[in-house]
Scaffold this motif. Structure first.
Motif, PDB file in Angstrom:
ATOM      1  N   PRO A 117       0.865  -1.199  -0.066  1.00  0.00           N
ATOM      2  CA  PRO A 117      -0.018   0.049  -0.030  1.00  0.00           C
ATOM      3  C   PRO A 117       0.834   1.233   0.177  1.00  0.00           C
ATOM      4  CG  PRO A 117      -0.994  -1.523   1.624  1.00  0.00           C
ATOM      5  CD  PRO A 117       0.330  -1.980   1.070  1.00  0.00           C
ATOM      6  N   LEU A 118       0.398   2.427  -0.890  1.00  0.00           N
ATOM      7  CA  LEU A 118       0.993   3.464  -0.876  1.00  0.00           C
ATOM      8  C   LEU A 118       0.415   4.635  -0.201  1.00  0.00           C
ATOM      9  CD1 LEU A 118       1.661   3.442  -4.906  1.00  0.00           C
ATOM     10  CD2 LEU A 118       3.313   2.581  -3.037  1.00  0.00           C
ATOM     11  N   PHE A 119       0.912   5.596   0.405  1.00  0.00           N
ATOM     12  CA  PHE A 119       0.641   6.478   1.058  1.00  0.00           C
ATOM     13  C   PHE A 119      -0.379   7.522   0.227  1.00  0.00           C
ATOM     14  CE2 PHE A 119       4.447   6.010   3.874  1.00  0.00           C
ATOM     15  CZ  PHE A 119       3.591   6.117   5.190  1.00  0.00           C
ATOM     16  N   PRO A 120      -1.247   8.207   0.971  1.00  0.00           N
ATOM     17  CA  PRO A 120      -2.140   8.960   0.157  1.00  0.00           C
ATOM     18  C   PRO A 120      -1.628   9.796  -1.344  1.00  0.00           C
ATOM     19  CG  PRO A 120      -2.577   9.167   2.470  1.00  0.00           C
ATOM     20  CD  PRO A 120      -1.391   8.515   2.293  1.00  0.00           C
ATOM     21  N   SER A 121      -0.667  10.398  -1.052  1.00  0.00           N
ATOM     22  CA  SER A 121       0.174  11.407  -1.969  1.00  0.00           C
ATOM     23  C   SER A 121       0.389  10.455  -3.166  1.00  0.00           C
ATOM     24  CB  SER A 121       1.257  12.245  -1.578  1.00  0.00           C
ATOM     25  OG  SER A 121       2.234  11.392  -0.975  1.00  0.00           O
ATOM     26  N   ASP A 122       0.589   9.039  -3.119  1.00  0.00           N
ATOM     27  CA  ASP A 122       1.126   8.307  -3.972  1.00  0.00           C
ATOM     28  C   ASP A 122       0.097   7.511  -4.690  1.00  0.00           C
ATOM     29  OD1 ASP A 122       2.788   7.534  -6.147  1.00  0.00           O
ATOM     30  OD2 ASP A 122       4.339   6.875  -4.713  1.00  0.00           O
ATOM     31  N   ASN A 123      -1.429   7.687  -4.076  1.00  0.00           N
ATOM     32  CA  ASN A 123      -2.406   6.770  -4.325  1.00  0.00           C
ATOM     33  C   ASN A 123      -3.686   7.450  -4.643  1.00  0.00           C
ATOM     34  OD1 ASN A 123      -3.147   4.013  -3.949  1.00  0.00           O
ATOM     35  ND2 ASN A 123      -3.991   4.432  -2.025  1.00  0.00           N
ATOM     36  N   ASP A 124      -3.740   8.497  -5.428  1.00  0.00           N
ATOM     37  CA  ASP A 124      -5.181   9.131  -5.826  1.00  0.00           C
ATOM     38  C   ASP A 124      -5.420   8.651  -6.977  1.00  0.00           C
ATOM     39  OD1 ASP A 124      -6.876  10.908  -6.371  1.00  0.00           O
ATOM     40  OD2 ASP A 124      -5.982  12.618  -5.851  1.00  0.00           O
ATOM     41  N   PRO A 125      -6.355   7.887  -7.023  1.00  0.00           N
ATOM     42  CA  PRO A 125      -7.058   7.260  -8.192  1.00  0.00           C
ATOM     43  C   PRO A 125      -7.632   8.302  -9.422  1.00  0.00           C
ATOM     44  CG  PRO A 125      -8.805   7.164  -6.302  1.00  0.00           C
ATOM     45  CD  PRO A 125      -7.311   7.691  -5.777  1.00  0.00           C
ATOM     46  N   ASN A 126      -7.676   9.521  -8.982  1.00  0.00           N
ATOM     47  CA  ASN A 126      -8.211  10.405  -9.574  1.00  0.00           C
ATOM     48  C   ASN A 126      -7.036  11.797 -10.292  1.00  0.00           C
ATOM     49  OD1 ASN A 126     -11.114   9.913  -9.783  1.00  0.00           O
ATOM     50  ND2 ASN A 126     -10.746  10.528  -7.630  1.00  0.00           N
ATOM     51  N   ASN A 127      -5.722  11.100  -9.965  1.00  0.00           N
ATOM     52  CA  ASN A 127      -4.494  11.899 -10.490  1.00  0.00           C
ATOM     53  C   ASN A 127      -4.435  13.165  -9.828  1.00  0.00           C
ATOM     54  OD1 ASN A 127      -2.186  12.262 -11.797  1.00  0.00           O
ATOM     55  ND2 ASN A 127      -3.057  12.830 -13.911  1.00  0.00           N
ATOM     56  N   GLY A 128      -4.861  13.529  -8.745  1.00  0.00           N
ATOM     57  CA  GLY A 128      -4.831  14.665  -8.088  1.00  0.00           C
ATOM     58  C   GLY A 128      -6.159  15.730  -8.403  1.00  0.00           C
ATOM     59  N   ALA A 129      -6.956  15.298  -9.083  1.00  0.00           N
ATOM     60  CA  ALA A 129      -8.039  15.809  -9.410  1.00  0.00           C
ATOM     61  C   ALA A 129      -9.048  16.203  -8.084  1.00  0.00           C
ATOM     62  CB  ALA A 129      -9.050  15.104 -10.440  1.00  0.00           C
ATOM     63  N   ASN A 130      -9.468  17.495  -8.065  1.00  0.00           N
ATOM     64  CA  ASN A 130     -10.459  17.846  -6.863  1.00  0.00           C
ATOM     65  C   ASN A 130      -9.499  18.172  -5.770  1.00  0.00           C
ATOM     66  OD1 ASN A 130     -12.713  17.549  -8.960  1.00  0.00           O
ATOM     67  ND2 ASN A 130     -12.771  15.427  -8.258  1.00  0.00           N
ATOM     68  N   GLY A 131      -8.189  18.014  -5.753  1.00  0.00           N
ATOM     69  CA  GLY A 131      -7.255  18.076  -4.687  1.00  0.00           C
ATOM     70  C   GLY A 131      -7.442  17.017  -3.669  1.00  0.00           C
ATOM     71  N   LEU A 132      -7.607  15.758  -4.313  1.00  0.00           N
ATOM     72  CA  LEU A 132      -7.821  14.710  -3.291  1.00  0.00           C
ATOM     73  C   LEU A 132      -6.569  14.474  -2.240  1.00  0.00           C
ATOM     74  CD1 LEU A 132     -10.248  12.212  -4.988  1.00  0.00           C
ATOM     75  CD2 LEU A 132     -10.640  13.606  -3.004  1.00  0.00           C
ATOM     76  N   ALA A 133      -5.296  13.952  -2.964  1.00  0.00           N
ATOM     77  CA  ALA A 133      -4.127  13.636  -2.272  1.00  0.00           C
ATOM     78  C   ALA A 133      -2.984  13.734  -3.127  1.00  0.00           C
ATOM     79  CB  ALA A 133      -4.607  12.366  -1.537  1.00  0.00           C
ATOM     80  N   GLY A 134      -2.817  14.294  -4.128  1.00  0.00           N
ATOM     81  CA  GLY A 134      -1.838  14.455  -4.947  1.00  0.00           C
ATOM     82  C   GLY A 134      -1.598  13.168  -5.620  1.00  0.00           C
ATOM     83  N   THR A 135      -0.360  12.908  -6.380  1.00  0.00           N
ATOM     84  CA  THR A 135      -0.109  11.700  -7.428  1.00  0.00           C
ATOM     85  C   THR A 135       1.375  11.600  -7.510  1.00  0.00           C
ATOM     86  OG1 THR A 135      -0.946  10.941  -9.384  1.00  0.00           O
ATOM     87  CG2 THR A 135      -0.104  13.110  -9.492  1.00  0.00           C
ATOM     88  N   TYR A 136       1.889  10.317  -7.689  1.00  0.00           N
ATOM     89  CA  TYR A 136       3.283  10.006  -7.883  1.00  0.00           C
ATOM     90  C   TYR A 136       4.066  10.460  -6.657  1.00  0.00           C
ATOM     91  CZ  TYR A 136       2.895   8.651 -12.716  1.00  0.00           C
ATOM     92  OH  TYR A 136       2.639   8.100 -14.104  1.00  0.00           O
ATOM     93  N   GLY A 137       3.420  10.700  -5.680  1.00  0.00           N
ATOM     94  CA  GLY A 137       4.086  10.828  -4.178  1.00  0.00           C
ATOM     95  C   GLY A 137       4.273  12.303  -4.048  1.00  0.00           C
ATOM     96  N   ARG A 138       3.884  13.127  -4.875  1.00  0.00           N
ATOM     97  CA  ARG A 138       3.964  14.481  -4.823  1.00  0.00           C
ATOM     98  C   ARG A 138       2.714  15.338  -4.185  1.00  0.00           C
ATOM     99  NH1 ARG A 138       8.019  11.909  -7.749  1.00  0.00           N
ATOM    100  NH2 ARG A 138       9.680  13.249  -8.136  1.00  0.00           N
ATOM    101  N   ASP A 139       2.864  16.383  -3.730  1.00  0.00           N
ATOM    102  CA  ASP A 139       1.704  17.195  -3.241  1.00  0.00           C
ATOM    103  C   ASP A 139       2.417  18.743  -3.352  1.00  0.00           C
ATOM    104  OD1 ASP A 139      -0.537  17.958  -2.369  1.00  0.00           O
ATOM    105  OD2 ASP A 139      -0.486  16.765  -0.544  1.00  0.00           O
ATOM    106  N   GLU A 140       1.564  19.736  -3.066  1.00  0.00           N
ATOM    107  CA  GLU A 140       1.906  20.971  -2.532  1.00  0.00           C
ATOM    108  C   GLU A 140       2.220  21.171  -1.320  1.00  0.00           C
ATOM    109  OE1 GLU A 140      -0.721  20.523  -4.863  1.00  0.00           O
ATOM    110  OE2 GLU A 140       0.690  20.947  -6.602  1.00  0.00           O
ATOM    111  N   GLY A 141       3.521  21.779  -0.788  1.00  0.00           N
ATOM    112  CA  GLY A 141       3.867  22.013   0.535  1.00  0.00           C
ATOM    113  C   GLY A 141       4.966  22.718   0.849  1.00  0.00           C
ATOM    114  N   VAL A 142       5.599  22.584   1.867  1.00  0.00           N
ATOM    115  CA  VAL A 142       7.030  22.939   2.290  1.00  0.00           C
ATOM    116  C   VAL A 142       7.806  21.750   2.940  1.00  0.00           C
ATOM    117  CG1 VAL A 142       6.001  23.955   4.343  1.00  0.00           C
ATOM    118  CG2 VAL A 142       8.236  24.703   3.428  1.00  0.00           C
ATOM    119  N   THR A 143       8.956  21.752   2.824  1.00  0.00           N
ATOM    120  CA  THR A 143       9.817  20.767   3.514  1.00  0.00           C
ATOM    121  C   THR A 143      11.067  21.391   3.895  1.00  0.00           C
ATOM    122  OG1 THR A 143       8.756  18.798   2.217  1.00  0.00           O
ATOM    123  CG2 THR A 143      10.937  18.578   3.098  1.00  0.00           C
TER     124      THR A 143
END
Length: 355
Positions: A117-143
């Motif tokens: 199982p992958l973390f939410p940012s790598d597991n969005d079935p809608n490819n990030g549509a509707n701001g669900l959880a990101g895709t390919y392990g990516r998301d908008e933020g700060v690190t």
């Protein structure tokens, strides 16, 4: 980050690179009739890499990826990188997670590393549509990331799940901590690799990653938090005549409330494990080297049936992660959703180029 560097002046530079992964596979009982073998040709990844420095310590990164038949933004990072101990990125980037997700597809040991199982940012079935959880392990933020000797850290806050359940607009917290007991792994930023083909010397690294988001799961009427944590480890030992042995493993635990339905964005609840052992054959003559490996995966949801997958494969390594071929055979019913799938046997041949 791969690429050829062009120096503009004493402080400014740009680099450009690219990566391709393509495969052909044959899987049992996977044709439309449900009983015949299927044959699939896949362009799994097509990435363009751009990086640059606009002033001393101020860098930018922009990468693209093939996403469900289209091409979109993979990374878009504005970075402040003053020293090894502390750096700051803001934009769209990798969310700190376990090793296989920090590898990305190009720096794994096995071809099919995404069968737990992958973390939410790598597991969005809608490819990030509707701001669900990101895709390919990516998301908008700060690190914030860096190294203190052999201790490495990455700590960030991200948009995370922004669907109906997150009425409180809670951000996603993510961190990865790792300690290099022997040689420090030679990766950019907080990225990882699962093999260095013996070129990085003696490696023994243990890592811990955790992600948490309140109201990160469920519905607007009934929400739940998401928490996931991982322990992972990598051991690699160079041997005589260019040979090397590599051992990789992971334990992963995801926690959501299984009593709360979330049809919009279902998440795995339970535990998962995998272990991989590989041997790079030394003393070979010719263009490349052979690296046979064995990988075992087990997914154990808190509700529902467990699943497993065995992968036997061999990498033919010409230029590390920049040029290699892979032939593998998988058998089992485990996949990245963590939910038991169809028990099938698959033969796959893949190619990977980077520059």
């Amino acid at each position: 980050i791969a690429g050829g560097k062009i120096q503009i002046d004493d402080t400014r530079w740009v680099s450009v690179g690219a990566g391709i992964r393509a495969s052909v596979s044959s899987a049992s009982d996977s044709a439309p009739d449900g009983t015949s073998r299927s044959t699939d040709f896949n362009l799994e990844n097509m990435r363009l890499y751009f990086a640059g420095q606009v002033a001393k310590n101020f860098k930018l990164y922009f990468n693209t990826e093939k996403m469900w038949g289209e091409y979109g933004v993979l990374d878009a990072i504005a970075g402040l990188e003053p020293n090894e101990k502390f750096n700051l990125w803001i934009g769209r980037m990798l969310v700190p997670a376990d090793r296989i997700e920090m590898n990305g597809p190009f720096y794994g040991l096995s071809w099919n590393q995404y069968t737990v199982p992958l973390f939410p940012s790598d597991n969005d079935p809608n490819n990030g549509a509707n701001g669900l959880a990101g895709t390919y392990g990516r998301d908008e933020g700060v690190t914030a990331w860096g190294s203190l000797g052999k201790f490495q850290y990455a700590v960030g806050f991200f948009e995370g799940y922004a669907g109906a359940a997150n009425q409180s607009d809670d951000p996603l917290f993510a961190t990865r901590l790792a300690y290099h007991f022997l040689n420090k792994e030679p990766n950019p930023a907080y990225f990882t690799s699962s093999t260095y083909f013996g070129k990085a010397g003696d490696i023994l690294t243990l890592g811990f990653a955790v992600q948490h988001q309140g109201d990160g799961y469920g519905t607007a009427a009934q929400s739940s938090s998401f928490t996931g944590y991982v322990f992972d480890g990598l051991f690699e030992k160079p041997l005589a005549d260019g040979a090397a042995i590599t051992i990789e493993g992971e334990y992963k635990d995801f926690e959501v409330d299984p009593q709360i339905a979330a049809a919009e964005f279902p998440m795995f609840d339970g535990k998962a494990y995998f272990g991989t052992v590989a041997y790079l054959i030394g003393g070979t003559k010719g263009t490349g080297m052979y690296q046979p490996y064995l990988r075992l995966t087990s997914n154990d949801p808190s509700a529902g049936e467990s699943s497993s997958l065995t992968e036997i494969g061999v990498n033919y390594v010409i230029d590390g992660h920049n040029l290699r071929f892979n032939l593998n055979y998988t058998s089992g019913d485990a996949n990245a959703s963590g939910i038991k799938g169809k028990d099938i046997d698959t033969i796959l041949f893949g190619v990977q180029y980077q520059i």
